[in-house]
Design an enzyme around this catalytic site. Structure first.
Site, PDB file in Angstrom:
ATOM      1  N   LYS A  34      41.461  16.706 -37.553  1.00 17.41           N
ATOM      2  CA  LYS A  34      40.598  17.526 -36.700  1.00 17.41           C
ATOM      3  C   LYS A  34      39.221  16.880 -36.580  1.00 17.41           C
ATOM      4  O   LYS A  34      38.875  15.966 -37.333  1.00 17.41           O
ATOM      5  CB  LYS A  34      40.475  18.934 -37.280  1.00 17.41           C
ATOM      6  CG  LYS A  34      39.803  18.987 -38.657  1.00 17.41           C
ATOM      7  CD  LYS A  34      39.734  20.399 -39.191  1.00 17.41           C
ATOM      8  CE  LYS A  34      39.044  20.422 -40.563  1.00 17.41           C
ATOM      9  NZ  LYS A  34      38.893  21.786 -41.088  1.00 17.41           N
ATOM     10  N   TYR A 265       6.055  11.424 -36.925  1.00 22.38           N
ATOM     11  CA  TYR A 265       5.368  12.641 -36.519  1.00 22.38           C
ATOM     12  C   TYR A 265       4.685  13.319 -37.699  1.00 22.38           C
ATOM     13  O   TYR A 265       5.150  13.304 -38.824  1.00 22.38           O
ATOM     14  CB  TYR A 265       6.369  13.618 -35.892  1.00 22.38           C
ATOM     15  CG  TYR A 265       6.962  13.144 -34.599  1.00 22.38           C
ATOM     16  CD1 TYR A 265       6.182  12.979 -33.465  1.00 22.38           C
ATOM     17  CD2 TYR A 265       8.322  12.866 -34.499  1.00 22.38           C
ATOM     18  CE1 TYR A 265       6.733  12.557 -32.266  1.00 22.38           C
ATOM     19  CE2 TYR A 265       8.887  12.447 -33.310  1.00 22.38           C
ATOM     20  CZ  TYR A 265       8.087  12.287 -32.196  1.00 22.38           C
ATOM     21  OH  TYR A 265       8.636  11.869 -31.014  1.00 22.38           O
TER      22      TYR A 265
END
Length: 380
Positions: A34, A265
């Site tokens: 999956k 940042y």
């Protein structure tokens, strides 16, 4: 898709892991592919696992199951999470077993089979304690009763009964014993109703390796298939599993900066000494969790170098200290030890992110190229 970052997938490691697990369990194995094979490539992993001796494939959705069929993968496949209005006819036509947890879903599957004039192969899921999908309490006898009715009418065939464990990766957990007992009772109820499933399966990776009473006819192997020890070992662990994925990139910019330089940042990081900063073209859109800025390291110039400052969407900054780093130098973000390389593992990245390795692997973004390798082929 980025040409500056790639996930190398060692398919021979997949083969080795299947054979290693099979030697422990002595049961059939379902390779769980999956989420695009936990980010490794569902079709490629499925083929490698089947070549190694896995007898079943497991996926979550109809779309995943049908993608395997479209790629020519015809092995027995179980798809287990559906809405009641999914097109079950497509799964029936494709010869995919449908996991069923409610009478609502069972009625929809039976209706689709009736319209097609062909029986549906179903596997009934019992909730034995995870309290997620599966039928529990009075819902279970009702589900198996309807299943028997539809089976007598020729609309379905109940091929399997299964469930899922809650904490098999915790050695000695009392819930494991309770769930095994609950599963055995669910099997008894199903058989008393007249069902005769070919398969009973409960074990996941951890249980397959360490809890023999959970193995029954088939073990579903997920994270262990990809070489990650389900008990949290950073390396191969007790069972010698081989990590299949290496995430690597290269340096795209280098600058020497003085002490007191803000990075990224904020800045949330300011250099304390003169140092060399290396820019990597990977960020949180590529699968590096933003929270790992200031925690994680990568393998650069023969050692672990820390990621400093905030991880951005497309890039991050590494503090290389006084190492002689240049644009184009290779970087391993995570992967197995290989020769003189000893990079962080996906388990370590999971710890830095306060998550599990599954999330790290499945989070590697689509723009990171996958390169499937057969570097150490085995024929026996």
């Amino acid at each position: 898709m980025s040409t500056l970052a790639e996930a190398l997938v060692d398919l021979d490691a997949i083969v080795t892991n299947v054979r290693t697990i099979a030697s422990v369990t002595s049961t059939g194995l379902m390779a769980v592919v999956k989420a695009d094979g936990f980010g490794h490539g569902a079709v490629q992993v499925a083929r490698a696992a089947l070549r190694a001796g896995a007898s079943w494939l497991g996926v979550t959705s109809a779309a995943e199951a049908l993608a395997l069929r479209d790629a020519g993968v015809t092995a027995p496949t179980l798809s287990w999470l559906h809405g009641p209005h999914d097109d079950f006819g497509m799964l029936i036509n494709a010869g995919v077993d449908v996991g069923v947890s409610t009478t609502t879903h069972l009625h929809a599957v039976a209706d689709a089979a009736r319209l097609l004039g062909a029986p549906a192969m179903v596997q009934l899921k019992a909730d034995t304690g995870l309290s997620r999908n599966g039928a529990a309490g009075d819902d279970w006898p009702e589900l198996v009763g309807w299943a028997r009715k539809y089976e007598r009418e020729g609309g379905i065939r109940v091929r399997g009964v299964w469930s899922h464990l809650a904490d098999a990766d915790v050695p000695g957990a009392p819930e494991l014993t309770r769930q095994v007992a609950n599963f055995e009772e669910a099997l008894r109820v199903a058989r008393s109703a007249g069902l005769d499933p070919d398969l009973a399966h409960l074990a996941n990776s951890a249980a397959a390796l360490c809890a023999p009473r959970t193995r029954f006819d088939l073990c579903r192997i997920g994270i262990a298939l990809y070489g990650v020890d389900p008990f949290g070992a950073s390396g191969p662990g007790e069972f010698g599993l081989r990590a299949a994925m290496t995430l690597r990139t290269s340096v795209v910019n280098v600058k020497r900066v003085p002490a007191g330089t803000g990075v990224s940042y904020g800045p949330e990081h300011v250099t304390s000494t003169p140092t060399t900063l290396a820019l990597l073209p990977l960020g949180y859109a590529d699968g590096l969790p933003r929270v790992t800025g200031g925690r994680a390291s990568v393998w650069l110039a023969g050692r672990w170098c820390p990621i400093v400052g905030r991880i951005a969407m497309d890039q991050c900054v590494v503090d290389a200290g006084d190492l002689p780093v240049a644009i184009g130098d290779p970087v391993v973000v995570f992967g197995p030890a290989d020769g003189d390389q000893n990079p962080p593992t996906v388990v370590e990245w999971a710890r830095w992110a306060d998550t599990n390795p599954h999330e790290i692997l499945t989070g590697i973004g689509a723009r990171v190229a996958r390169d499937h390798l057969h570097r150490r082929a085995r024929t026996s």
